[in-house]
Design a protein around this motif. Sequence first.
Motif, PDB file in Angstrom:
ATOM      1  N   TRP A 210     -30.835  -2.528  32.649  1.00  0.00           N
ATOM      2  CA  TRP A 210     -31.560  -1.291  32.900  1.00  0.00           C
ATOM      3  C   TRP A 210     -32.808  -1.546  33.732  1.00  0.00           C
ATOM      4  CZ3 TRP A 210     -30.287   3.596  32.649  1.00  0.00           C
ATOM      5  CH2 TRP A 210     -29.241   4.000  31.833  1.00  0.00           C
ATOM      6  N   MET A 211     -33.524  -2.622  33.434  1.00  0.00           N
ATOM      7  CA  MET A 211     -34.717  -2.958  34.209  1.00  0.00           C
ATOM      8  C   MET A 211     -34.363  -3.231  35.666  1.00  0.00           C
ATOM      9  SD  MET A 211     -37.397  -6.130  33.685  1.00  0.00           S
ATOM     10  CE  MET A 211     -38.110  -5.446  32.197  1.00  0.00           C
ATOM     11  N   GLN A 212     -33.258  -3.956  35.882  1.00  0.00           N
ATOM     12  CA  GLN A 212     -32.822  -4.233  37.245  1.00  0.00           C
ATOM     13  C   GLN A 212     -32.477  -2.945  37.981  1.00  0.00           C
ATOM     14  OE1 GLN A 212     -29.506  -6.896  37.482  1.00  0.00           O
ATOM     15  NE2 GLN A 212     -29.171  -6.554  39.664  1.00  0.00           N
ATOM     16  N   ASN A 213     -31.785  -2.046  37.309  1.00  0.00           N
ATOM     17  CA  ASN A 213     -31.421  -0.774  37.937  1.00  0.00           C
ATOM     18  C   ASN A 213     -32.653   0.050  38.297  1.00  0.00           C
ATOM     19  OD1 ASN A 213     -28.708  -1.401  37.663  1.00  0.00           O
ATOM     20  ND2 ASN A 213     -28.494  -0.334  35.707  1.00  0.00           N
ATOM     21  N   ILE A 214     -33.636   0.065  37.403  1.00  0.00           N
ATOM     22  CA  ILE A 214     -34.855   0.839  37.651  1.00  0.00           C
ATOM     23  C   ILE A 214     -35.600   0.301  38.873  1.00  0.00           C
ATOM     24  CG2 ILE A 214     -37.154   1.380  36.740  1.00  0.00           C
ATOM     25  CD1 ILE A 214     -35.862   1.503  33.951  1.00  0.00           C
ATOM     26  N   PHE A 215     -35.761  -1.008  38.945  1.00  0.00           N
ATOM     27  CA  PHE A 215     -36.479  -1.590  40.076  1.00  0.00           C
ATOM     28  C   PHE A 215     -35.685  -1.467  41.374  1.00  0.00           C
ATOM     29  CE2 PHE A 215     -39.014  -3.719  36.775  1.00  0.00           C
ATOM     30  CZ  PHE A 215     -40.290  -3.547  37.302  1.00  0.00           C
ATOM     31  N   THR A 216     -34.354  -1.483  41.278  1.00  0.00           N
ATOM     32  CA  THR A 216     -33.539  -1.272  42.472  1.00  0.00           C
ATOM     33  C   THR A 216     -33.755   0.132  43.025  1.00  0.00           C
ATOM     34  OG1 THR A 216     -31.847  -2.828  41.727  1.00  0.00           O
ATOM     35  CG2 THR A 216     -31.198  -1.220  43.387  1.00  0.00           C
ATOM     36  N   VAL A 217     -33.777   1.125  42.139  1.00  0.00           N
ATOM     37  CA  VAL A 217     -34.024   2.508  42.564  1.00  0.00           C
ATOM     38  C   VAL A 217     -35.417   2.639  43.171  1.00  0.00           C
ATOM     39  CG1 VAL A 217     -34.306   4.877  41.750  1.00  0.00           C
ATOM     40  CG2 VAL A 217     -32.403   3.493  40.918  1.00  0.00           C
ATOM     41  N   LEU A 218     -36.402   1.987  42.567  1.00  0.00           N
ATOM     42  CA  LEU A 218     -37.775   2.072  43.068  1.00  0.00           C
ATOM     43  C   LEU A 218     -37.917   1.472  44.461  1.00  0.00           C
ATOM     44  CD1 LEU A 218     -39.859   1.198  39.861  1.00  0.00           C
ATOM     45  CD2 LEU A 218     -39.607   3.431  40.964  1.00  0.00           C
ATOM     46  N   LYS A 219     -37.330   0.305  44.687  1.00  0.00           N
ATOM     47  CA  LYS A 219     -37.473  -0.326  46.004  1.00  0.00           C
ATOM     48  C   LYS A 219     -36.699   0.437  47.069  1.00  0.00           C
ATOM     49  CE  LYS A 219     -33.774  -3.763  45.341  1.00  0.00           C
ATOM     50  NZ  LYS A 219     -33.477  -5.209  45.143  1.00  0.00           N
ATOM     51  N   LEU A 220     -35.520   0.973  46.712  1.00  0.00           N
ATOM     52  CA  LEU A 220     -34.777   1.780  47.668  1.00  0.00           C
ATOM     53  C   LEU A 220     -35.509   3.085  47.950  1.00  0.00           C
ATOM     54  CD1 LEU A 220     -31.090   1.276  46.431  1.00  0.00           C
ATOM     55  CD2 LEU A 220     -32.210   0.216  48.388  1.00  0.00           C
ATOM     56  N   GLY A 221     -36.138   3.652  46.921  1.00  0.00           N
ATOM     57  CA  GLY A 221     -36.917   4.869  47.122  1.00  0.00           C
ATOM     58  C   GLY A 221     -38.113   4.642  48.018  1.00  0.00           C
ATOM     59  N   ALA A 222     -38.832   3.540  47.792  1.00  0.00           N
ATOM     60  CA  ALA A 222     -39.988   3.230  48.633  1.00  0.00           C
ATOM     61  C   ALA A 222     -39.577   3.014  50.083  1.00  0.00           C
ATOM     62  CB  ALA A 222     -40.692   1.986  48.094  1.00  0.00           C
ATOM     63  N   LEU A 223     -38.476   2.286  50.287  1.00  0.00           N
ATOM     64  CA  LEU A 223     -38.006   2.043  51.650  1.00  0.00           C
ATOM     65  C   LEU A 223     -37.561   3.351  52.306  1.00  0.00           C
ATOM     66  CD1 LEU A 223     -37.457  -0.145  53.756  1.00  0.00           C
ATOM     67  CD2 LEU A 223     -35.189  -0.441  52.778  1.00  0.00           C
ATOM     68  N   SER A 224     -36.931   4.232  51.549  1.00  0.00           N
ATOM     69  CA  SER A 224     -36.491   5.517  52.089  1.00  0.00           C
ATOM     70  C   SER A 224     -37.688   6.367  52.516  1.00  0.00           C
ATOM     71  CB  SER A 224     -35.658   6.278  51.054  1.00  0.00           C
ATOM     72  OG  SER A 224     -34.507   5.544  50.692  1.00  0.00           O
ATOM     73  N   VAL A 225     -38.746   6.356  51.702  1.00  0.00           N
ATOM     74  CA  VAL A 225     -39.949   7.125  52.051  1.00  0.00           C
ATOM     75  C   VAL A 225     -40.571   6.596  53.338  1.00  0.00           C
ATOM     76  CG1 VAL A 225     -42.308   7.675  51.332  1.00  0.00           C
ATOM     77  CG2 VAL A 225     -40.432   7.823  49.683  1.00  0.00           C
ATOM     78  N   LEU A 226     -40.624   5.271  53.490  1.00  0.00           N
ATOM     79  CA  LEU A 226     -41.186   4.681  54.708  1.00  0.00           C
ATOM     80  C   LEU A 226     -40.375   5.092  55.936  1.00  0.00           C
ATOM     81  CD1 LEU A 226     -41.974   1.072  53.411  1.00  0.00           C
ATOM     82  CD2 LEU A 226     -43.630   2.841  53.993  1.00  0.00           C
ATOM     83  N   ILE A 227     -39.060   5.042  55.806  1.00  0.00           N
ATOM     84  CA  ILE A 227     -38.199   5.416  56.938  1.00  0.00           C
ATOM     85  C   ILE A 227     -38.363   6.897  57.270  1.00  0.00           C
ATOM     86  CG2 ILE A 227     -35.804   5.670  57.680  1.00  0.00           C
ATOM     87  CD1 ILE A 227     -35.160   3.129  56.121  1.00  0.00           C
ATOM     88  N   ILE A 228     -38.431   7.740  56.244  1.00  0.00           N
ATOM     89  CA  ILE A 228     -38.615   9.180  56.482  1.00  0.00           C
ATOM     90  C   ILE A 228     -39.954   9.447  57.157  1.00  0.00           C
ATOM     91  CG2 ILE A 228     -38.931  11.403  55.325  1.00  0.00           C
ATOM     92  CD1 ILE A 228     -36.889  10.456  53.242  1.00  0.00           C
ATOM     93  N   MET A 229     -40.998   8.728  56.748  1.00  0.00           N
ATOM     94  CA  MET A 229     -42.302   8.892  57.393  1.00  0.00           C
ATOM     95  C   MET A 229     -42.232   8.495  58.865  1.00  0.00           C
ATOM     96  SD  MET A 229     -45.045   7.540  54.555  1.00  0.00           S
ATOM     97  CE  MET A 229     -46.372   7.680  55.765  1.00  0.00           C
ATOM     98  N   GLY A 230     -41.539   7.406  59.152  1.00  0.00           N
ATOM     99  CA  GLY A 230     -41.406   6.996  60.543  1.00  0.00           C
ATOM    100  C   GLY A 230     -40.668   8.027  61.375  1.00  0.00           C
ATOM    101  N   ILE A 231     -39.590   8.590  60.804  1.00  0.00           N
ATOM    102  CA  ILE A 231     -38.850   9.639  61.512  1.00  0.00           C
ATOM    103  C   ILE A 231     -39.737  10.866  61.737  1.00  0.00           C
ATOM    104  CG2 ILE A 231     -36.894  11.228  61.349  1.00  0.00           C
ATOM    105  CD1 ILE A 231     -35.405   9.050  59.800  1.00  0.00           C
TER     106      ILE A 231
END
Length: 340
Positions: A210-231
């Motif tokens: 569960w901890m691994q899944n939570i951190f995976t979602v967090l890092k993918l979410g952070a990367l998605s926000v950065l990409i959306i900001m760049g767009i």
Amino acid sequence: MTRGSIISLGIANPVFRPNTDEEGVFDNDGFVDHEKVEIGVPSVQEKSEADTASTAPTELKASLNLGHAVSLAVGQTIGSGIFVSPNDVVKQVGSIGMSLTIWLISGTLSMCGALTFCELGTMFKRSGGEYQYIKAAYGKLASFLYLWVCGVIRNGMGCAAISLTFAHYFMDLFMDEDDPGFVIAKKSAATAAILIIIAVNVWSTKIGLWMQNIFTVLKLGALSVLIIMGIYFICAGKTQNINKNWFEGTTIDFPKWTNAFFASLWAYSGWNCINMMSGEIKNSTKTVPRALVITNVIMISIYLVANIAYHTILPIKVLRNERAIAVVIFWHIDNILTLF
């Protein structure tokens, strides 16, 4: 790529080619010296056949499809590298264009390694990845030593690098990097993170998952926000950071380019986990090659877009000097959006 090529050469060499079992898996244990078999004494092969019911290894159930394999590989590959390596690459090469070129070439090298592993993945239907390949090509001793090197050196160094990256980002929220105690605090936080992860996994594998899944979602979410900001910046015409000669300031220093390649290749590592779980993948002969190629195409695309977003949002001088790039962007997000 080099690792896979060396393994392939060993398997392709007739001198090193061992026997194969009914699953198409190379097995060094099937050799019997018939000249030394005494009359009336059961051979090694006969003994092994008699004890098959009690000594046969437990095979993993093939329950993963193409989508599962790709999602697991992408989640395994995307990690601390994309949040730290852009700073190292730009610092070494000195320009936007060359940094993007480094990322593209590194992705191409990873793709070549994946294509090498495609062939190996179709030859072996058991999980284990490089262990199975090295055992087939060079024997038990080489594969045993490989596992020890991975467990003691390679995986340990990777764990240290990831924990230090986490600690750097975490401590950057509370301290300035120029503070005298920042380095000690970062190392202490990294050590604490490793101990907590060990304790959680020892206490309960389910909680660790569960901890691994939570951190995976967090890092993918952070990367998605950065990409959306760049767009958003590009669509809004806020492109002054990239409206120039992209190769201006490129450093013609090949040793530094080598360091840049190391930094970018670190971010691409992890796709070989598909071969590690070949025995759990349905129709692995077709699924493993497809998953490897799709994963690397996805990673090349994500990393190029993410780096363009970094360069669009922040000036290159900031990228060179700030290691925790994502923290700088999120910490000053209001200021960044109001600058325009």
